[in-house]
Design an enzyme around this catalytic site. Structure first.
Site, PDB file in Angstrom:
ATOM      1  N   ASP A 133     -40.714  25.913  -7.095  1.00 47.88           N
ATOM      2  CA  ASP A 133     -41.377  27.354  -6.610  1.00 47.88           C
ATOM      3  C   ASP A 133     -40.421  28.232  -6.140  1.00 47.88           C
ATOM      4  O   ASP A 133     -40.948  29.307  -5.526  1.00 47.88           O
ATOM      5  CB  ASP A 133     -43.165  27.419  -6.955  1.00 47.88           C
ATOM      6  CG  ASP A 133     -43.450  26.600  -5.767  1.00 47.88           C
ATOM      7  OD1 ASP A 133     -42.740  26.232  -4.801  1.00 47.88           O
ATOM      8  OD2 ASP A 133     -44.705  26.587  -5.568  1.00 47.88           O
ATOM      9  N   ARG A 191     -23.318  21.842   4.417  1.00 46.06           N
ATOM     10  CA  ARG A 191     -23.517  20.761   4.241  1.00 46.06           C
ATOM     11  C   ARG A 191     -22.425  19.659   4.142  1.00 46.06           C
ATOM     12  O   ARG A 191     -21.288  20.133   2.953  1.00 46.06           O
ATOM     13  CB  ARG A 191     -24.858  21.015   3.935  1.00 46.06           C
ATOM     14  CG  ARG A 191     -26.169  21.498   4.278  1.00 46.06           C
ATOM     15  CD  ARG A 191     -26.667  21.624   2.973  1.00 46.06           C
ATOM     16  NE  ARG A 191     -26.964  22.930   3.337  1.00 46.06           N
ATOM     17  CZ  ARG A 191     -29.283  22.639   4.218  1.00 46.06           C
ATOM     18  NH1 ARG A 191     -29.580  21.347   4.029  1.00 46.06           N
ATOM     19  NH2 ARG A 191     -29.749  23.889   4.079  1.00 46.06           N
ATOM     20  N   ASP A 262     -27.332  15.903   2.216  1.00 47.47           N
ATOM     21  CA  ASP A 262     -27.037  16.950   2.023  1.00 47.47           C
ATOM     22  C   ASP A 262     -28.539  17.667   3.116  1.00 47.47           C
ATOM     23  O   ASP A 262     -27.719  19.389   2.828  1.00 47.47           O
ATOM     24  CB  ASP A 262     -28.192  17.815   0.308  1.00 47.47           C
ATOM     25  CG  ASP A 262     -28.669  16.940   0.226  1.00 47.47           C
ATOM     26  OD1 ASP A 262     -29.437  15.706   0.273  1.00 47.47           O
ATOM     27  OD2 ASP A 262     -30.098  17.566   0.700  1.00 47.47           O
ATOM     28  N   ASP A 272     -32.880  21.391   8.482  1.00 47.40           N
ATOM     29  CA  ASP A 272     -33.659  20.624   7.700  1.00 47.40           C
ATOM     30  C   ASP A 272     -34.902  19.752   8.093  1.00 47.40           C
ATOM     31  O   ASP A 272     -34.345  18.202   7.492  1.00 47.40           O
ATOM     32  CB  ASP A 272     -33.421  20.078   6.549  1.00 47.40           C
ATOM     33  CG  ASP A 272     -32.912  21.352   5.590  1.00 47.40           C
ATOM     34  OD1 ASP A 272     -33.119  22.440   5.821  1.00 47.40           O
ATOM     35  OD2 ASP A 272     -32.073  20.766   4.770  1.00 47.40           O
TER      36      ASP A 272
END
Length: 500
Positions: A133, A191, A262, A272
């Site tokens: 989403d 990345r 990634d 991240d």
């Protein structure tokens, strides 16, 4: 373009200096994508130190348009917001095309810190969301806001979070949660997976353009090199930065949790923040991500995984390098750089000057002792620092350190070796230096959990207080002394996964 109608443009003077940055590479790299508005947006956490460092207005947090921009409710005027495409290896397996599934890039802004890319995490679906989403939840957004500032406070290269905005809008994860958006800032979000994407698709000119962009923007000293030499040098630089970063992670007991290619930065940033954790009791085999059933990303394996990931990057660069030998030489430099960086980090933590032959064995013996009793990693180092500082005046200085061990005879034997190596150094100044190296405060899982629980009730005070402490983790902060203590028993029951 993913177009959502009726989004106004942000009329903010500081945005007028923005430029495309990474997006200047073109639509093969950056897909114009508009955010999905976040209803009833409100501030959750604000990084005023970063605001100041970036030269943004002092009244930024009072600007309604800024709140709306950082919530995905307004567009930028100078260039389109975009999502980037990349691919990668996840848990050791080729995953194919991935991309910014819930990150939207606002472009780059000239700041006193140099050109900085701004990115919204959680601002709705993108062409790369697959079945997701595109949203982030309050829980994970607060964790990233706090963790990235904690890493910055520790002096570890990282992306940073400028702010978090929240909303009562519901998001379904393992349970129903509320939505939030993190505004992330970094010189680059490129990345390893960006290179893997174009190499795997045989897009060699795009691969070359990407490599040249990274060199020009972040390694300008390499621009004078021509042909394959430039890309070998780039691989070598990324290898060195990654080795240094891994030593910093290991030294503070940081577990990333999901070191997929990634999630690896080509400029050596921590990138991240998902199922991360700082070690409580020392366990070299600790797995912080309860989705990592095989323990691929366990704490002790992180340096090895980084090396594996670098080989994936090297493979992606081979169409530009062509000859295997120079690429291998660049990658093999990790085998020397990481141990050397790790040795120096441990010497700094121990207050040792100069490099002696037995230093690595001394550090390894200590880690074995910590492992044997699962001694709290951060508390140990802080108490050791205080003990060294006070040992010139007190024969009992090491007792609080000794009390952390069940097998005290093991610590006693190690301590004799340690003090012999420390020698006649000025204990006061050595201890002071150690206190500037070994933090008093880290973002323990239970502290983050308590802040999140409060935030879910609409009380964001602990989020901001915890941010303040983590921004300066070596300071005493006597008001928050309890946050420097041992983790409570219930903390071990906190499970963190990739779900956010």
């Amino acid at each position: 373009m993913f177009h959502r109608p009726d989004l106004p443009t942000a009329d903010l003077a500081w945005l007028n200096s923005s430029e495309k940055g990474f997006a200047s590479l073109g639509e093969a790299f950056a897909t114009p994508t508009e955010p999905t508005p976040l209803p009833a947006a409100h501030w959750v956490g604000c990084n005023d130190a970063l605001r100041g460092a970036l030269g943004l207005p002092t009244d930024l947090w009072e600007q309604q348009e800024a709140l709306e921009l950082f919530s995905g409710n307004r567009l930028t005027a100078n260039q389109p917001i975009y999502a980037s495409v990349y691919s990668g290896h996840q848990f050791g397996q080729w995953a194919g095309q991935l991309g910014d599934g819930r990150a939207l890039n606002l472009g780059a802004i000239h700041t006193p810190e140099g050109l900085q890319e701004f990115q919204l995490k959680g601002a709705g679906p993108t062409p790369y969301s697959r079945r997701g989403d595109g949203r982030a939840v309050l829980r994970s957004s607060i964790r990233e806001f706090l963790a990235s500032e904690a890493m910055h406070g520790l002096g570890i290269p990282t992306t940073r979070a400028l702010c978090v905005t929240g909303s009562p809008a519901h998001v379904r994860r393992e349970e129903i949660e509320t939505a939030a958006v993190v505004t992330r800032v970094a010189p680059s979000f490129v990345r390893f997976g960006h290179f893997e994407h174009f190499a795997s698709n045989g897009q060699i000119e795009e691969l070359r353009a990407l490599a040249d962009h990274v060199v020009t923007a972040h390694f300008p000293e390499l621009q004078e090199k021509q042909g394959a030499d430039r890309y070998v040098a780039l691989l070598h630089e990324v290898t060195q930065l990654t080795a240094a970063l891994m030593a910093q992670w290991q030294a503070v007991g940081f577990c990333h949790g999901v070191m997929n290619t990634d999630n690896m930065s080509v400029i050596g940033l921590t990138l991240d923040y998902g199922p991360f954790q700082y070690l409580d009791g020392f366990d070299a085999n600790h797995i912080c991500n309860h989705s990592d059933h095989q323990g691929r990303y366990a704490y002790a394996r992180q340096p090895q995984i980084a090396y594996w990931n670098l080989f994936c990057l090297g493979q992606a660069l081979m169409p530009l390098i062509e000859e295997q030998a120079p690429a291998l030489a660049a990658l093999e430099s990790y085998k020397q750089s990481f141990p050397e960086a790790m040795d120096q980090r441990m010497r700094d933590k121990l207050g040792l000057t100069g490099a002696h032959e037995g230093d690595r064995a001394l550090a390894e013996a200590l880690l074995q002792a910590l492992q044997k009793d699962h001694v709290d990693y951060t508390v140990f180092w802080r108490r050791l620092s205080v003990a060294v500082r006070e040992s010139a005046q007190s024969a009992q200085a090491f007792e609080p350190v000794r009390d952390l061990f069940m097998h005290r005879e093991v610590f006693d034997a190690w301590c004799i070796r340690y003090l012999d190596r420390l020698g006649p150094a000025n204990r006061q100044s050595t201890g002071d230096a150690m206190l500037r190296t070994n933090p008093k405060y880290i973002l323990r899982n239970h502290l983050g959990e308590l802040a999140i629980r409060q935030a879910k009730t609409g009380n964001f005070a602990m989020v901001q207080d915890l941010w303040q402490v983590l921004h300066a983790p070596f300071d005493e902060h006597p008001t928050y002394e309890a946050w420097a203590g041992l983790a409570p028993e219930w903390a071990s029951s906190i499970e963190i996964s990739c779900s956010s």
